[in-house]
Design an enzyme around this catalytic site. Structure first.
Site, mmCIF file in Angstrom:
data_model
loop_
_atom_site.group_PDB
_atom_site.id
_atom_site.type_symbol
_atom_site.label_atom_id
_atom_site.label_comp_id
_atom_site.label_asym_id
_atom_site.label_seq_id
_atom_site.Cartn_x
_atom_site.Cartn_y
_atom_site.Cartn_z
ATOM 1 N N THR A 130 55.412 33.741 51.568
ATOM 2 C CA THR A 130 56.339 32.602 51.531
ATOM 3 C C THR A 130 57.101 32.515 50.216
ATOM 4 O OG1 THR A 130 56.405 30.181 51.467
ATOM 5 C CG2 THR A 130 54.362 31.178 50.807
ATOM 6 N N TYR B 27 49.457 25.749 49.019
ATOM 7 C CA TYR B 27 49.909 26.674 50.067
ATOM 8 C C TYR B 27 50.465 27.952 49.431
ATOM 9 C CZ TYR B 27 53.107 28.613 53.543
ATOM 10 O OH TYR B 27 53.803 29.467 54.370
#
Ligand code: UDP
Length: 327
Positions: free
Chosen positions: A117, A141
């Protein structure tokens, strides 16, 4: 026909990848614990329910299907939740991926395409985000995904586990045939939330922060159509199968849109008002995340032609009206 193990194949991106794999002549084998995915979304190959941290189950799956590669999507992926419950992220995303890679190495399945990501980059003002930008995540995350990237690097050096790492920007849209689409319970992503608000399925969208240092005060993101994104995964498989070296690629278009711009386009495309209220910033959010790399285009031949805001919102809207999954 080659089997490809698709972890998270019952989820939003994984299910679109399964369709693309099936259309390209592969057999996608979905491995998913259904914690956030939907069995209804598994339509394009076999389904095996299981958890990434369950080594015995993974060993069975590798033995039964002998996959030639893994597309590893399964992960928790909400920035806000990761700030409240980081342990979940380290357990599911990091310990889970570690168990998967250990099982893969033992089974001799040495090709992995990993979903990382842009959240691994963190908030870097006035920096062009390309694959060599420093990774300084500001939420758990992004931290968990960076850790998995490190595991892959070490496992390649020690065991020859070859990999393509895709750092996704914001994935949006749906299958243009509306067979599958984005459906989370609860929903946290911007475009489906806007469509829910338009349809009256929720009261109003809360805009998370209007005092950012951006032209209209709201956060800026680089949105990529899910069909373009999964196309890149097929190119990533070809890349590994052609014996190219392990490589990292950003998957973004290079164009950024603010939350307000996305709302305005959604209003124009649906012909309806977007009910919204202005709220505080969401912890862990970066001001601006826009890809500054063309590596995927030049080296993989990737061209994200469907990734216009109009097409992403239009396809999401069609899917939104067509239905959703049932547990
Ligand atoms: N966002 C928002 N309200 C919401 C959900 C998201 O204003 O209810 C904003 C969020 O702050 C971010 C952008 O929309 O700037 C995209 O958020 P999303 O959760 O879809 O993806 P993320 O960028 O966190 O991966």
């Amino acid at each position: 026909m080659q089997n490809i193990l698709v972890t998270g194949g019952a989820g939003y991106i994984g299910s679109h990848a399964c369709k693309a794999l099936r259309d390209a002549g592969y057999t996608p084998v979905t491995y998913d614990n259904l914690s956030t995915g939907w069995e209804d979304a598994v339509k394009f190959g076999p389904f095996e329910q299981g958890d990434l941290t369950d080594r015995d189950r993974l060993d069975q799956i590798f033995a039964a299907y002998q996959p030639s590669a893994i597309l590893h999507f399964a992960a928790l992926s909400q920035v806000g939740e990761s700030m409240r419950e980081p342990g979940l992220y380290w357990h599911n995303n990091v310990a889970g991926s570690l168990t998967l890679f250990q099982a893969a190495v033992q089974a001799g399945c040495l090709n992995v395409v990993f979903s990382s990501t842009c959240a691994t980059y963190g908030d870097q003002d006035n920096v062009v985000l390309d694959e060599s930008s420093p990774r300084q995540p500001i939420n758990a995350y992004g931290g968990s995904k960076r850790a998995v990237e490190e595991i892959l690097r070490d496992f390649e050096a020690a065991y020859g586990l070859r990999h393509v790492i895709f750092r996704y920007f914001n994935v949006a849209g749906a299958d243009p045939e509306a067979e599958i689409g984005e459906f989370h319970q609860p929903e946290t992503h911007l475009i489906p939330l806007i469509l829910d608000a338009i349809e009256g399925k929720r009261d109003a969208l809360t805009v998370f922060g209007t005092d950012y240092d951006t032209p209209d005060g709201t956060c800026i993101r680089d949105y990529v159509h899910v069909m373009d994104l999964v196309e890149a995964h097929l190119l990533g498989l070809d890349w590994l199968q052609a014996d190219n070296p392990s490589r990292v690629f950003n998957l973004g278009t290079g164009c950024g849109f603010s939350v307000r711009e996305v709302m305005d386009r959604a209003a124009a495309i649906t012909g309806r008002e977007v009910p919204f209220v202005e709220g505080p910033r969401r912890p862990g959010d970066c001001r601006k995340l826009v890809s500054g790399s063309s590596r995927a285009a030049t080296e993989l031949g990737w061209s994200p032609d469907r990734s216009t805001l109009d097409r992403m919102i239009g396809d999401a809207w069609r899917w939104h009206q067509a239905g959703h999954y049932e547990k």
